[in-house]
Every structure is written in C-alpha cells, then in structure tokens.
Design a protein around this motif. Structure first.
Motif, PDB file in Angstrom:
ATOM      1  N   LYS A   2       0.809  -0.896  -0.238  1.00  0.00           N
ATOM      2  CA  LYS A   2      -0.003   0.190   0.124  1.00  0.00           C
ATOM      3  C   LYS A   2       1.138   1.327   0.014  1.00  0.00           C
ATOM      4  O   LYS A   2       1.613   1.102   0.672  1.00  0.00           O
ATOM      5  CB  LYS A   2      -0.786   0.121   1.234  1.00  0.00           C
ATOM      6  N   LYS A   3       1.235   2.043  -0.428  1.00  0.00           N
ATOM      7  CA  LYS A   3       1.527   3.843  -1.088  1.00  0.00           C
ATOM      8  C   LYS A   3       0.967   3.981   0.414  1.00  0.00           C
ATOM      9  O   LYS A   3       0.103   4.284   1.350  1.00  0.00           O
ATOM     10  CB  LYS A   3       0.548   4.005  -1.855  1.00  0.00           C
ATOM     11  N   VAL A   4       1.794   4.981   1.465  1.00  0.00           N
ATOM     12  CA  VAL A   4       1.950   6.188   2.055  1.00  0.00           C
ATOM     13  C   VAL A   4       1.503   7.207   1.691  1.00  0.00           C
ATOM     14  O   VAL A   4       2.471   8.045   0.720  1.00  0.00           O
ATOM     15  CB  VAL A   4       3.104   5.152   2.946  1.00  0.00           C
ATOM     16  N   ASN A   5       0.283   7.690   1.617  1.00  0.00           N
ATOM     17  CA  ASN A   5      -0.063   8.635   1.877  1.00  0.00           C
ATOM     18  C   ASN A   5       0.228  10.143   2.708  1.00  0.00           C
ATOM     19  O   ASN A   5       0.783   9.988   3.700  1.00  0.00           O
ATOM     20  CB  ASN A   5      -1.501   9.215   1.613  1.00  0.00           C
ATOM     21  N   ILE A   6       0.938  11.203   1.423  1.00  0.00           N
ATOM     22  CA  ILE A   6       1.496  12.403   3.117  1.00  0.00           C
ATOM     23  C   ILE A   6       1.622  13.489   2.026  1.00  0.00           C
ATOM     24  O   ILE A   6       1.343  13.736   0.850  1.00  0.00           O
ATOM     25  CB  ILE A   6       3.737  12.245   2.104  1.00  0.00           C
ATOM     26  N   TYR A   7       1.093  14.658   2.859  1.00  0.00           N
ATOM     27  CA  TYR A   7       0.604  15.894   2.566  1.00  0.00           C
ATOM     28  C   TYR A   7       0.837  16.746   2.803  1.00  0.00           C
ATOM     29  O   TYR A   7       2.091  16.876   4.918  1.00  0.00           O
ATOM     30  CB  TYR A   7      -1.132  16.145   3.159  1.00  0.00           C
ATOM     31  N   PHE A   8       2.064  17.594   2.140  1.00  0.00           N
ATOM     32  CA  PHE A   8       2.353  19.012   2.576  1.00  0.00           C
ATOM     33  C   PHE A   8       1.021  20.114   2.053  1.00  0.00           C
ATOM     34  O   PHE A   8       0.740  20.501   1.427  1.00  0.00           O
ATOM     35  CB  PHE A   8       3.472  19.413   1.406  1.00  0.00           C
ATOM     36  N   ASN A   9       1.014  21.196   3.539  1.00  0.00           N
ATOM     37  CA  ASN A   9       0.346  22.296   3.435  1.00  0.00           C
ATOM     38  C   ASN A   9       1.255  23.453   2.482  1.00  0.00           C
ATOM     39  O   ASN A   9       2.514  22.994   1.761  1.00  0.00           O
ATOM     40  CB  ASN A   9      -0.678  22.370   4.748  1.00  0.00           C
ATOM     41  N   ARG A  10       1.362  24.281   2.523  1.00  0.00           N
ATOM     42  CA  ARG A  10       1.962  25.679   1.649  1.00  0.00           C
ATOM     43  C   ARG A  10       3.142  25.423   2.347  1.00  0.00           C
ATOM     44  O   ARG A  10       3.727  25.994   3.817  1.00  0.00           O
ATOM     45  CB  ARG A  10       1.059  27.247   2.215  1.00  0.00           C
ATOM     46  N   TRP A  11       4.219  25.384   1.589  1.00  0.00           N
ATOM     47  CA  TRP A  11       5.672  25.140   1.887  1.00  0.00           C
ATOM     48  C   TRP A  11       6.431  26.439   1.314  1.00  0.00           C
ATOM     49  O   TRP A  11       5.946  26.818   0.325  1.00  0.00           O
ATOM     50  CB  TRP A  11       5.949  23.441   2.053  1.00  0.00           C
ATOM     51  N   PHE A  12       7.444  26.685   1.095  1.00  0.00           N
ATOM     52  CA  PHE A  12       8.705  27.211   0.554  1.00  0.00           C
ATOM     53  C   PHE A  12       9.000  26.065  -1.190  1.00  0.00           C
ATOM     54  O   PHE A  12       8.719  25.142  -0.622  1.00  0.00           O
ATOM     55  CB  PHE A  12       9.722  27.406   1.131  1.00  0.00           C
ATOM     56  N   SER A  13       9.263  26.803  -2.008  1.00  0.00           N
ATOM     57  CA  SER A  13       9.885  26.317  -3.123  1.00  0.00           C
ATOM     58  C   SER A  13      10.374  25.242  -3.330  1.00  0.00           C
ATOM     59  O   SER A  13      10.360  24.080  -3.861  1.00  0.00           O
ATOM     60  CB  SER A  13       9.878  27.215  -4.428  1.00  0.00           C
ATOM     61  N   VAL A  14      11.371  24.715  -2.283  1.00  0.00           N
ATOM     62  CA  VAL A  14      12.192  23.708  -2.187  1.00  0.00           C
ATOM     63  C   VAL A  14      11.680  22.534  -1.550  1.00  0.00           C
ATOM     64  O   VAL A  14      12.193  21.295  -1.523  1.00  0.00           O
ATOM     65  CB  VAL A  14      13.469  24.175  -0.832  1.00  0.00           C
ATOM     66  N   ALA A  15      10.288  22.825  -0.874  1.00  0.00           N
ATOM     67  CA  ALA A  15       9.299  21.334  -0.627  1.00  0.00           C
ATOM     68  C   ALA A  15       9.127  20.150  -2.020  1.00  0.00           C
ATOM     69  O   ALA A  15       9.071  19.080  -1.284  1.00  0.00           O
ATOM     70  CB  ALA A  15       8.320  21.459  -0.333  1.00  0.00           C
ATOM     71  N   PHE A  16       9.569  20.922  -3.243  1.00  0.00           N
ATOM     72  CA  PHE A  16       9.696  19.879  -4.456  1.00  0.00           C
ATOM     73  C   PHE A  16      10.516  19.107  -4.165  1.00  0.00           C
ATOM     74  O   PHE A  16      10.998  17.244  -4.437  1.00  0.00           O
ATOM     75  CB  PHE A  16      10.092  21.233  -5.471  1.00  0.00           C
ATOM     76  N   HIS A  17      12.054  19.502  -3.224  1.00  0.00           N
ATOM     77  CA  HIS A  17      13.031  18.654  -3.378  1.00  0.00           C
ATOM     78  C   HIS A  17      12.713  17.397  -2.138  1.00  0.00           C
ATOM     79  O   HIS A  17      13.131  16.228  -2.200  1.00  0.00           O
ATOM     80  CB  HIS A  17      14.494  19.150  -2.980  1.00  0.00           C
ATOM     81  N   TYR A  18      12.087  17.939  -0.987  1.00  0.00           N
ATOM     82  CA  TYR A  18      12.232  16.767  -0.292  1.00  0.00           C
ATOM     83  C   TYR A  18      10.851  16.069  -0.682  1.00  0.00           C
ATOM     84  O   TYR A  18      11.322  14.879  -0.245  1.00  0.00           O
ATOM     85  CB  TYR A  18      10.756  17.771   0.973  1.00  0.00           C
ATOM     86  N   MET A  19      10.151  16.118  -0.929  1.00  0.00           N
ATOM     87  CA  MET A  19       9.027  15.399  -1.627  1.00  0.00           C
ATOM     88  C   MET A  19       9.624  14.111  -2.773  1.00  0.00           C
ATOM     89  O   MET A  19       9.369  13.259  -2.518  1.00  0.00           O
ATOM     90  CB  MET A  19       8.008  16.304  -2.813  1.00  0.00           C
ATOM     91  N   ASN A  20      10.498  14.806  -3.246  1.00  0.00           N
ATOM     92  CA  ASN A  20      11.512  14.219  -4.352  1.00  0.00           C
ATOM     93  C   ASN A  20      11.934  13.200  -3.712  1.00  0.00           C
ATOM     94  O   ASN A  20      12.828  12.063  -4.184  1.00  0.00           O
ATOM     95  CB  ASN A  20      12.131  14.717  -5.352  1.00  0.00           C
ATOM     96  N   LEU A  21      12.738  13.102  -2.631  1.00  0.00           N
ATOM     97  CA  LEU A  21      14.144  12.876  -0.967  1.00  0.00           C
ATOM     98  C   LEU A  21      12.563  11.820  -0.523  1.00  0.00           C
ATOM     99  O   LEU A  21      13.485  10.742  -0.576  1.00  0.00           O
ATOM    100  CB  LEU A  21      14.301  13.417  -0.333  1.00  0.00           C
TER     101      LEU A  21
END
Length: 357
Positions: A2-21
């Motif tokens: 099962k996939k783990v569902n992860i949610y980010f609310n309003r973040w900085f642009s660098v959240a792009f990298h966190y998500m991919n990591l």
C-alpha cells in the motif's frame, strides 16, 4: 504494498526537493504525495502527485481545512509548515482521523522556539550554548538605549523581528552609508541608526525587535534528525563556502551543541540549528522546528533527512546516521515545462537539447 499518502500544506519552493527525496527513498516504500498552496503554479507543488489550492484561512478554520483534506485523501503523514503552531495546538484532531503530524507537540517549547526573544531567555537558563549580546525592544526609546549599549560594548549592531522567517526584517546598522549611492545601487540590508530611529519613532510601539551584536564569522546551519521522542539520530553542519558552494563538514563543537540541544529540548523529527561564529565562538541565531531551506543540500551527505523522519513517524526503525567525510556541493537551475491539467500541475524536466525527460 500500500502506498503511504503524505501531505504538504503551504511550503517553500524547496519542498519540491523534499518530496522527491521521500519518493526516491532507499527502502523502496511507495508513496503518493499531496500538496496544497494558494497558487496552483507554485514550485512547491511540482513534486506532488496530487496538487490543489488552499484557502486564505487562519486559526481553527485553517486547521479544519487541513483535517478535512487529510480525511478525504486518507493521508497517513502530514508535514505542515504554514500555521504550524495552530496545527500543533489541535494535533488531536488529526489523531482522531489516523493522520500522523510531523510537528513538535510540546506547545510551550514550540511557542518559545518561534519567538527568538523567549527562546534566548530559555537558552540562557540552560547554558547549553552561547547567545549573542541582545535586547528585545518595542519602542523607539528602547531601541536607542539598546543600540547605545551594544555600540558601547564595541559591537556592530543589527536587528530583526523576534517572530520572522529567513531574512525578513533583518537590518544592519551602518552610519557610513551614502544615501545617494544607496538609491542608485543594489538593495542592501544596511540602514543608519538615525533613519531606523526616525522610522520607529513614527509609532508609539511596534512588534518586538531583537537588537543584537552583528556576528562576523562563518554561519552554520546544523540540520538535525530526531525520532518522535526527540532522540538525536543525525546532525550535519552546513555552511556557505563562497558563491553557490555549500560545505557539509564535521565540526565537533557544533555536533556537541546539536547533542545538547536534543538532550534538553527533545525536538522531534527534522529541525535546524543556526549558529554563527564571532571571535572563534559559535553563537546561536535561531532554531527552526522544521525542515530547513537547505536541507536537500545536506542530504548530499548521504542522509535522507525527510524520508527518515517519515519512516520514524510510521514506526520504522531508524538507526543513528553519520556522514563519513566532508562534502562540497552546489546546484544549477533545472528548466521545467509546466502543464496545467484541471487544477493539477504536471512538470517535465527539460534537457539542454529542448526535449523533455
């Protein structure tokens, strides 16, 4: 699996990298990443599998929006940034729907950390690290007294709001500036004492400012990882090394500070300690109880900070991690083609020949 569902609310642009990591984790755990922001084209959404807009709300109304979003999308892990304190205050609402929130639940501690003046008082009481000479002021008269005291001690003086992020509101007092040259030159953080006092004198009182000594040495961001109970698992000191260069290096006294901070405050998951040297002594600037803006750079040390925090929150075993040697890193821009599909935004990386990949 099962996939783990992860949610980010309003973040900085660098959240792009966190998500991919998190997505490219070493355990091969499948994830689906959700993200919201008032601007559907914001870069923080481009690493998400599902992106949406969020309303301009505050307090319990914003928390309720996040709860509803987590419930409807069966979110397992929520990594908040905007309105973190409100979310921590109502963390039980997320517990009730089975969503784990990566946030410090010690509300007194969280409030102190987010107010630099209050946190400096706390650090003084513990004695675990050195803080700069400073005053907290809210009137022009107090500002002048603070400036005169610090200048008499031989310090160059700077100031910033006690509650702020990044460099917002940060100014350095320099009385040798040429106003005409400044007008035609680059925008700078410099301001004369008289100009600052004139502006602050225009009101009876203003939000708290921290007036402090300007620290002239290297500034380090110590990216820290801890488990849910605040046990330190990793700490990587990172500094600017000229231009776009960033150096992750072993500095024993900074690593010792990270251990002492963890021992006293027990901050969970990802957080960041900012220190700056003066006369060979590292002094505290602030602690951010969240992933730092440069955390993706620190991950080049071989420690996947965002994913390991998620793994720990899910109950997985995370062992203490160290990086083996110093790492010099930098970055280049990566062009992206953004395609709008309803309310979701999909991006493609583009190579130099112009084709997408």
């Amino acid at each position: 699996m099962k996939k783990v569902n992860i949610y980010f609310n309003r973040w900085f642009s660098v959240a792009f990298h966190y998500m991919n990591l998190i997505r490219n984790n070493e355990d091969g755990i499948p994830v689906q990443i959700f993200a919201t922001h008032p601007d559907i084209r914001h870069m923080s959404l481009q690493g998400a599998d599902v992106a949406g807009t969020e309303p301009a709300l505050e307090g319990i109304e914003y928390v309720q929006f996040c709860v509803d979003f987590c419930r409807s999308n069966e979110i397992d892990i929520f990594i908040p940034h905007l309105h973190m304190l409100d979310i921590a205050l109502h963390a039980s609402m997320f517990d009730a729907i089975g969503t784990k929130v990566l946030v410090c639940r010690d509300l007194d501690l969280l409030e102190k950390i987010m107010d630099k003046g209050k946190f400096y008082e706390s650090v003084q009481e513990t004695g675990i690290m050195t803080i700069p000479d400073y005053h907290v002021v809210s009137t022009a008269e107090q500002f002048q007294a603070a400036y005169e005291d610090l200048a008499a001690r031989g310090h160059q003086v700077c100031f910033k709001p006690t509650e702020t992020e990044g460099g917002l509101g940060f100014r350095i007092i320099n009385n040798d500036r040429n106003p005409l040259q400044d007008l035609f030159g680059h925008v700078t953080p410099y301001i004369s004492f008289e100009e600052a006092r004139r502006i602050l004198s225009s009101v009876d009182s203003f939000p708290n400012l921290m007036v402090m000594e300007l620290l002239e040495g290297f500034e380090y961001s110590i990216d820290c990882l801890a488990d849910e109970n605040g046990r330190l698992l990793a700490a990587v000191p990172r500094r600017k090394a000229g231009g776009r260069l960033r150096l992750m290096e072993h500095i024993p006294e900074l690593e010792d500070i990270a251990c002492r901070v963890a021992g006293v405050y027990r901050i969970p998951f990802n957080y960041n300690i900012q220190m700056k040297y003066s006369g060979g002594v590292p002094k505290l600037l602030e602690i951010n109880p969240r992933m730092s803006g440069g955390l993706h750079i620190s991950c080049l040390s071989g420690i996947n900070f965002p994913y390991l925090a998620v793994k720990s929150a899910l109950g997985g075993e995370v062992q203490p991690a160290e990086f083996t040697g110093n790492v010099l890193a930098s970055h280049v821009e990566q062009p992206l083609i953004m395609r709008i599909d309803g309310e979701s935004v999909v991006t493609d990386a583009v190579n130099l020949s112009g084709s997408s990949s």
